[in-house]
Structure formats: structure tokens, C-alpha cells
Design a protein around this motif. Structure first.
Motif, mmCIF file in Angstrom:
data_model
loop_
_atom_site.group_PDB
_atom_site.id
_atom_site.type_symbol
_atom_site.label_atom_id
_atom_site.label_comp_id
_atom_site.label_asym_id
_atom_site.label_seq_id
_atom_site.Cartn_x
_atom_site.Cartn_y
_atom_site.Cartn_z
ATOM 1 N N ARG A 1 0.810 -1.210 0.000
ATOM 2 C CA ARG A 1 0.000 0.000 0.000
ATOM 3 C C ARG A 1 0.849 1.267 0.000
ATOM 4 O O ARG A 1 1.232 1.795 1.032
ATOM 5 C CB ARG A 1 -0.945 0.055 1.220
ATOM 6 N N VAL A 2 1.135 1.782 -1.175
ATOM 7 C CA VAL A 2 1.852 3.054 -1.269
ATOM 8 C C VAL A 2 1.528 3.741 -2.593
ATOM 9 O O VAL A 2 1.464 3.111 -3.649
ATOM 10 C CB VAL A 2 3.387 2.848 -1.098
ATOM 11 N N GLY A 3 1.248 5.023 -2.490
ATOM 12 C CA GLY A 3 0.985 5.859 -3.647
ATOM 13 C C GLY A 3 1.377 7.285 -3.301
ATOM 14 O O GLY A 3 1.859 7.563 -2.198
ATOM 15 N N TYR A 4 1.161 8.205 -4.236
ATOM 16 C CA TYR A 4 1.518 9.590 -3.939
ATOM 17 C C TYR A 4 0.651 10.556 -4.733
ATOM 18 O O TYR A 4 0.033 10.195 -5.743
ATOM 19 C CB TYR A 4 3.006 9.854 -4.225
ATOM 20 N N ALA A 5 0.588 11.771 -4.240
ATOM 21 C CA ALA A 5 -0.093 12.859 -4.924
ATOM 22 C C ALA A 5 0.934 13.907 -5.309
ATOM 23 O O ALA A 5 1.919 14.121 -4.593
ATOM 24 C CB ALA A 5 -1.159 13.481 -4.022
ATOM 25 N N VAL A 6 0.708 14.529 -6.460
ATOM 26 C CA VAL A 6 1.491 15.698 -6.863
ATOM 27 C C VAL A 6 0.516 16.873 -6.850
ATOM 28 O O VAL A 6 -0.459 16.890 -7.611
ATOM 29 C CB VAL A 6 2.096 15.527 -8.271
ATOM 30 N N ALA A 7 0.754 17.812 -5.961
ATOM 31 C CA ALA A 7 -0.195 18.904 -5.749
ATOM 32 C C ALA A 7 0.549 20.239 -5.705
ATOM 33 O O ALA A 7 1.765 20.273 -5.458
ATOM 34 C CB ALA A 7 -0.958 18.687 -4.439
ATOM 35 N N PRO A 8 -0.156 21.353 -5.921
ATOM 36 C CA PRO A 8 0.469 22.669 -5.712
ATOM 37 C C PRO A 8 1.057 22.741 -4.302
ATOM 38 O O PRO A 8 0.504 22.167 -3.358
ATOM 39 C CB PRO A 8 -0.702 23.639 -5.894
ATOM 40 N N LYS A 9 2.163 23.419 -4.156
ATOM 41 C CA LYS A 9 2.883 23.422 -2.876
ATOM 42 C C LYS A 9 2.020 23.736 -1.660
ATOM 43 O O LYS A 9 2.093 23.027 -0.651
ATOM 44 C CB LYS A 9 4.068 24.402 -2.950
ATOM 45 N N PRO A 10 1.189 24.799 -1.689
ATOM 46 C CA PRO A 10 0.396 25.098 -0.484
ATOM 47 C C PRO A 10 -0.578 23.972 -0.135
ATOM 48 O O PRO A 10 -0.780 23.664 1.033
ATOM 49 C CB PRO A 10 -0.364 26.375 -0.859
#
Length: 367
Positions: free
Chosen positions: A233-242
Motif C-alpha cells: 500500500r503506497v501511492g503519492y499525490a502531486v499537488a500545488p505546494k500550499p
């Protein structure tokens, strides 16, 4: 009395099952099953990843770091981003629910593009949000078109969009994804683009608005599917810094275990593994889709590691076919629990060539 203390959304929540209900019901009678219902890489994890875990088993006796920068840096290099924009999750599911909790309030509108992954609507409903569906049309091969984006309005808070889409298997056109991001910006909405299967396409560094600098787009990526580590179970999000900073703060401490963090750092370095298994999976997918077409089964364009098939032209019950396949030791995924799909639809993942051949031979016998 105690149940009355629960929020209405929690009391009314429905348990979702991921996998095939025919397979689940009949697995006790069949000892060995070739599982075409699961859409993870059938060739297993990268050897280096397994070796790394084996060498660090003692780490289970210590607390893992929370959102370690060194792992976020490795992932950022892999997807051409920066560590500040990366949020690590216990699979993408955790991130879906984290985003819903962080952005949605009661009666906010959430848009989903259906048929698609069912957890988006559940996460929204748990926050009291009202889901609204944009329907992908079968006659358009489930392609999202610019015209469909009119379903996003000033009332929309979140838009969940999956590309490659599950269960249809197709990538949405880049210009349409960019259009979705622009419309969301105009309507002051947030676009959540789920790219859990993007690694199977080979376009993980080029496709979609992940690199466009949009301030209203969060991209989700799974390491579970392509690197065949669903148990970690591992994933990630790429989001705007704030947004990324706020999401990391909102997460519970130690949300990703130590071995999963090691696996994540090792997985994104596995370039040889990516090229080798990707080529095999695409070759097997081509064989399977062409073989199904020769049997008279309608299949839709695919870009991931699975395809959606429609058995309606054969005037037979696809659920009965799934049961007969299970009797032969083969499991497939019925899709009637996806919005706008019925019992004619079956999803099949791309397994090794010999197993695909067995599936086709079994179908020939059944049909």
C-alpha cells in the motif's frame, strides 16, 4: 443508542468490494485460479525492491519517518516534479479520502466521470457531498470529449477524473484533460486526476497537466499497480505546494509504513524493469484483444494493463460465462457494479501469454 451517535453519512455508507463477485463466491470450490480480475503487474515486483525489503526487515521494530523528504525527492525526480509538491499515501485510496475530507463540506457538489473507480463517490458521500455523474458514451468508446465538460459548473467543488480510466482502460486525450483543468480553474473547482495506471502507458513523464503548473490540479499516482506491491500500500499525490503542505499536515503520523517507504524509493529507480515488463504486458494485451475480437466479443481501446469487453453481441449471459470460466480455474471481473455498465461487461487484465491462451481456449469451449 450508540449507533445514533454516528453521522448519517457513516450510517448510510455502503461497503465496496474490489474484485469479481463471481470469483469471490466460487473461490472455495476452485483451489487454483488464474486471476484476470486483478489489474496489477502479473510479473511480480522488481527483484531489487524485494532484495531491499529483505535486507531491512529489522526496520519493522522502529517507527518510520513521516513523509520523508528523501523518498519524496526520489519520487519527484521520477515524475519531473519537486519534493515540496509530493504527498505520500497508504495507497491512492487514502489520498482520495484525505482530499475529500480536506475540501468537501455538506452539500458541496462533486463531479465524477462514469463509469469509473467507485471510491470517488463513496469518499464524497461520506463528507455529505452530492456526487454528479458525467456519462462516458459507449458509442464513443468511453472517450471523454470537450462537450462533456459542460457538466462542471460554478456549484462544483471537486472533479474526479481517472486516466487511464478504470474499468474502461483508456487514456483520455491530453487536450481534453487540459480543457478540464482550465474549466475547473474558471469555475474555481479542483481537478483530481487519478493516474494510477499511467506507468503501464510509458507516458508518466509527459502526459496530462501534471507538469503544467496548474494551481487547481492534484495528480494521484499508484506504486501498487505497476510495481506489483498491493500488499504494501503506497501511492503519492502531486499537488500545488500550499495544498501539498496542508495535506501532509492533515495526515495521521506514520501513515506509510517503513517497508513501504523503502519499496517506494526503490520502485521508481527500476527503469529496466519498467521497460521489460511494459513491453510484455502490451504484447499480451494485443494478443488478448485481437483473440477476443475474433470470437465476436466487442473490446474497447485500451492503454493500461486491462481491457473492457462487451459480450452482448453473442446473445449470452456474461455472468454465466464468468461462472463457467471459474469452473475452469479462470477468474474475470464482472462490471455491473460500475455506474452505467450492466451484466454484459467483463474486465480482463493482461496476464502472461500462456495464461491468456488458456483464457481464449476456455472461452472457445464455452461459446
Amino acid at each position: 443508542m450508540t449507533k445514533e451517535l454516528l453521522r448519517e453519512e457513516t450510517k448510510n455508507a455502503k461497503e465496496l468490494f474490489h474484485g469479481d463477485k463471481v470469483l469471490r463466491a466460487g473461490k472455495k470450490e476452485v483451489k487454483e485460479v488464474i486471476d484476470f480480475s486483478t489489474n496489477t503487474n502479473p510479473y511480480g515486483p522488481p527483484p531489487e525492491l524485494l532484495r531491499k525489503i529483505g535486507e531491512n526487515l529489522e526496520k519493522i521494530s522502529t517507527y518510520p519517518p513521516h513523509q520523508p523528504r528523501n523518498i519524496r525527492k526520489k519520487i519527484a525526480e521520477h515524475c519531473d516534479s519537486t519534493p515540496e509538491k509530493i504527498v505520500l499515501g497508504n495507497g491512492c485510496n487514502e489520498l482520495i479520502y484525505l482530499i475529500a475530507r480536506s475540501f468537501l463540506s455538506k452539500e458541496d457538489e462533486t463531479v465524477t466521470v462514469e463509469p469509473t473507480y467507485t471510491e470517488y463517490s463513496k469518499a464524497a458521500k461520506l463528507q455529505g457531498s452530492t456526487p454528479k455523474a458525467i456519462r462516458l458514451r459507449e458509442e464513443e468508446s468511453f472517450e471523454l470529449e470537450m462537450e462533456d465538460l459542460k457538466g462542471i459548473s460554478e456549484e462544483t467543488k471537486l472533479v474526479f477524473l481517472c486516466s487511464p480510466n478504470n474499468p474502461t482502460g483508456n487514456l483520455h486525450k491530453e487536450k481534453v484533460l487540459e480543457g478540464a483543468a482550465e474549466i475547473c480553474e474558471e469555475k474555481k473547482s479542483l481537478l483530481v486526476l487519478d493516474e494510477s495506471f499511467i506507468e503501464f502507458t510509458g507516458r508518466e513523464r509527459e502526459y496530462g497537466p501534471i507538469h503544467g503548473g496548474s494551481e487547481n490540479v492534484i495528480v494521484l499516482r499508484s506504486l501498487t499497480k505497476f510495481y506489483s506491491i498491493p500488499g504494501l500500500r503506497v501511492g503519492y499525490a502531486v499537488a500545488p505546494k500550499p495544498i501539498a503542505q496542508s495535506l501532509r499536515k492533515a495526515q495521521p503520523q506514520w501513515n506509510v509504513n517503513g517497508l513501504s517507504l523503502l519499496a517506494a524509493g526503490e520502485a521508481v529507480k527500476s527503469s529496466k524493469y519498467r521497460g521489460k515488463t511494459r513491453a510484455k504486458i502490451r504484447k499480451n494485451g494485443t494478443f488478448l484483444s485481437e483473440s477476443l475480437s475474433r470470437l465476436g466479443v466487442n473490446t474497447y481501446p485500451w492503454d493500461a494493463n486491462f481491457l473492457l469487453s462487451d459480450f452482448s453481441s453473442l446473445n449470452t449471459d456474461a455472468q454465466n460465462i464468468a461462472k463457467k470460466l471459474l469452473e475452469k480455474g479462470i477468474g474475470v471481473r464482472m462490471c455491473d457494479d460500475f455506474k452505467f455498465l450492466d451484466k454484459n461487461y467483463i474486465r480482463m487484465s493482461f496476464r502472461p501469454k500462456k495464461e491468456c491462451e488458456k483464457l481464449i481456449e476456455s472461452l472457445k469451449e464455452i461459446l
